[in-house]
Design an enzyme around this catalytic site. Structure first.
Site, PDB file in Angstrom:
ATOM      1  N   SER A 243       0.835  -1.183   0.000  1.00  0.00           N
ATOM      2  CA  SER A 243       0.000   0.000   0.000  1.00  0.00           C
ATOM      3  C   SER A 243       0.874   1.238   0.000  1.00  0.00           C
ATOM      4  CB  SER A 243      -0.915  -0.010   1.232  1.00  0.00           C
ATOM      5  OG  SER A 243      -0.753   1.083   2.048  1.00  0.00           O
ATOM      6  N   LYS A 244       0.407   2.268  -0.695  1.00  0.00           N
ATOM      7  CA  LYS A 244       1.186   3.501  -0.792  1.00  0.00           C
ATOM      8  C   LYS A 244       1.396   4.114   0.593  1.00  0.00           C
ATOM      9  CE  LYS A 244       1.387   7.898  -3.287  1.00  0.00           C
ATOM     10  NZ  LYS A 244       0.711   8.800  -4.224  1.00  0.00           N
ATOM     11  N   ARG A 245       0.441   3.913   1.494  1.00  0.00           N
ATOM     12  CA  ARG A 245       0.533   4.504   2.827  1.00  0.00           C
ATOM     13  C   ARG A 245       1.671   3.896   3.634  1.00  0.00           C
ATOM     14  NH1 ARG A 245      -1.835   2.992   7.436  1.00  0.00           N
ATOM     15  NH2 ARG A 245      -3.167   1.492   6.356  1.00  0.00           N
TER      16      ARG A 245
END
Length: 464
Positions: A243-245
């Site tokens: 995930s980008k987060r």
């Protein structure tokens, strides 16, 4: 048969590391079989697709060296072709117009959910023998739906997951053109794969649910169905879906963080595929070995430590001139003139065995390019009275050195140790602090040689 594979990203963001692995596998399979690798940009999501995202995808592919043989093709430039095929399907009865309003569809779904049924279109506008359809309502623009078979099953032998079979009763008549006439994703993909003669569709397993619908449309068009290989997802270091987060997932992130493309490719090749115990291999070897039989169906887990280890290996074996260019560009972005210090190519040779990435390499080399006055605490710890006395003696020896080469500089440092009754670290570490502002470096005689006579003496004078 000429093998034809494709990579078909949507330009709604960066090139994802998972997409890069998909592109790598599709590229390698085409290269392995002397086939063709096609790049297709699936940009029908007009609101979310951007020119910047297209550029990021193309830049990412170029950085990785995954050169395509055809394309890039853009779906937005093929709208006339999609509409042509939809017209043919309407004429053939494999598609039909549906005038169901959004309110009616919402009400149908609510009723189905209340009964705990799977939400699906109920076929009310589907033409059937003996069925009388109501007249089209005024002022309603219809969608076009695919007339999915109602009996039997759609099946395929997935090259990764094995035999998959879905009953047609599980599939409804999905929309292939919206009310404004724009075609939908599942339809565009089918026409593209058909027109482009794709023989092998290698893609992520998030597309498995699309496959039975696409196969049925291909069959309705009388097109050859390609072989499908659905790759498992990639999990992050934490075992969760990337995930980008939480993770660096854009290919450009890895370029910015100082990874070499060959290290990233080598690492991606081992995510879900293996060739015995081989860990390090060139792309030429990968192409020679690659097949679909050895792709695992289970999720692959990203391991940053392993990537760092591979990257360090490739940096050690990289050409010094290439690394010098990478370091120069990084120094320049920091506002440091890469020409202000010693020749970077010679310095890179000293430091590349000690760096896990190009940013670390630039960090290590920067103090040779720009003088860093040692911090007070370092001076207090290492530049003692005894050390300063030794460095002053060494300065005179260096100033008088007949030749500025390690063969002369090394003995000069040893002679200074002897003169002051000090061990080598008691002179070498203070010398590093005085010259570089830090107590660690490669062999000190090599560092002094790289700095040059004038710069070495100037830095010693600034500190002593």
């Amino acid at each position: 048969m000429t093998v034809r594979t494709r990579f078909a990203p949507s330009p709604t963001g960066y090139l994802h590391i998972g997409g890069a692995r998909t592109a790598l596998f599709a590229w390698a399979y085409a290269r392995r079989h002397a086939g063709r690798f096609i790049l297709r940009i699936e940009d029908t999501d007009i609101e979310r697709s951007t020119p910047q995202a297209v550029e990021a995808i193309l830049d990412g592919m170029k950085w990785l060296g995954l050169n395509h043989d055809e394309g890039p093709y853009y779906q937005t430039q093929r709208m006339d072709r999609y509409k042509e095929v939809i017209g043919q399907m309407l004429a053939a009865g494999t598609a039909y117009r549906c005038y169901m309003s959004k309110e009616e569809l919402d009400a149908l779904r609510a009723a189905q959910e209340a009964k705990k049924e799977k939400p699906r279109y109920d076929g009310r506008w589907r033409p059937e023998p003996g069925k009388t359809l109501p007249p089209p309502p005024a002022g309603v623009s219809p969608v076009v739906r695919f007339r999915n078979p109602t009996d039997g099953a759609v099946a395929w032998d997935d090259q990764v997951k094995g035999r998959i079979e879905i009953s047609n009763s599980e599939l409804d008549d999905f929309i292939i053109a919206r009310a404004d006439g724009t075609p939908t994703y599942n339809f565009c993909v089918v026409v593209d794969d058909w027109d482009m003669g794709i023989t092998h569709v290698i893609r992520g397993d998030d597309h498995v649910n699309n496959t039975p619908r696409q196969i049925n449309v291909l069959a309705a068009l009388g097109a050859t169905v390609p072989l499908y290989a659905h790759l498992s997802m990639i999990l992050g270091d934490d075992g969760q879906k990337l995930s980008k987060r939480r993770n660096s997932v854009a290919v450009t992130d890895y370029a910015e963080r100082g990874y070499l493309p060959e290290a990233v490719l080598n690492y991606l090749a081992r995510l879900g595929w293996s060739h015995g115990d081989d860990e390090i291999f060139s792309m030429a070897q990968f192409v020679q070995w690659f097949d679909l039989d050895h792709i695992t169906a289970s999720a692959a887990q990203f391991n940053t430590e392993k990537l760092d280890w591979l990257n360090a290996h490739y940096i050690k074996s990289a050409d010094d001139g290439r690394l010098a260019g990478e370091v120069a560009s990084r120094l320049a972005r920091r506002g440091v003139d890469p020409e202000a210090g010693p020749r970077l190519e010679s310095v890179v040779a000293l430091y590349k065995d000690r760096a896990a990435n190009l940013n670390e390499l630039a960090d290590a080399i920067e103090p040779l390019v720009v003088f860093v006055h040692p911090a007070p605490e370092l001076q207090a710890q290492h530049l003692t009275a005894a050390a300063r006395a030794a460095l002053k003696s060494l300065r005179e020896r260096l100033k008088a050195a007949a030749e500025w080469k390690k063969i002369v500089l090394g003995p000069a440092i040893k002679e200074t140790c002897t003169e002051h009754n000090l061990k080598m670290p008691q002179v070498a570490i203070p010398l590093r602090v005085a010259l570089l502002g830090q107590p660690q470096s490669p062999a000190i005689d090599a560092v002094v040689e790289a700095l040059g006579r004038e710069e070495t003496l100037k830095r010693l004078d600034a500190v002593l």
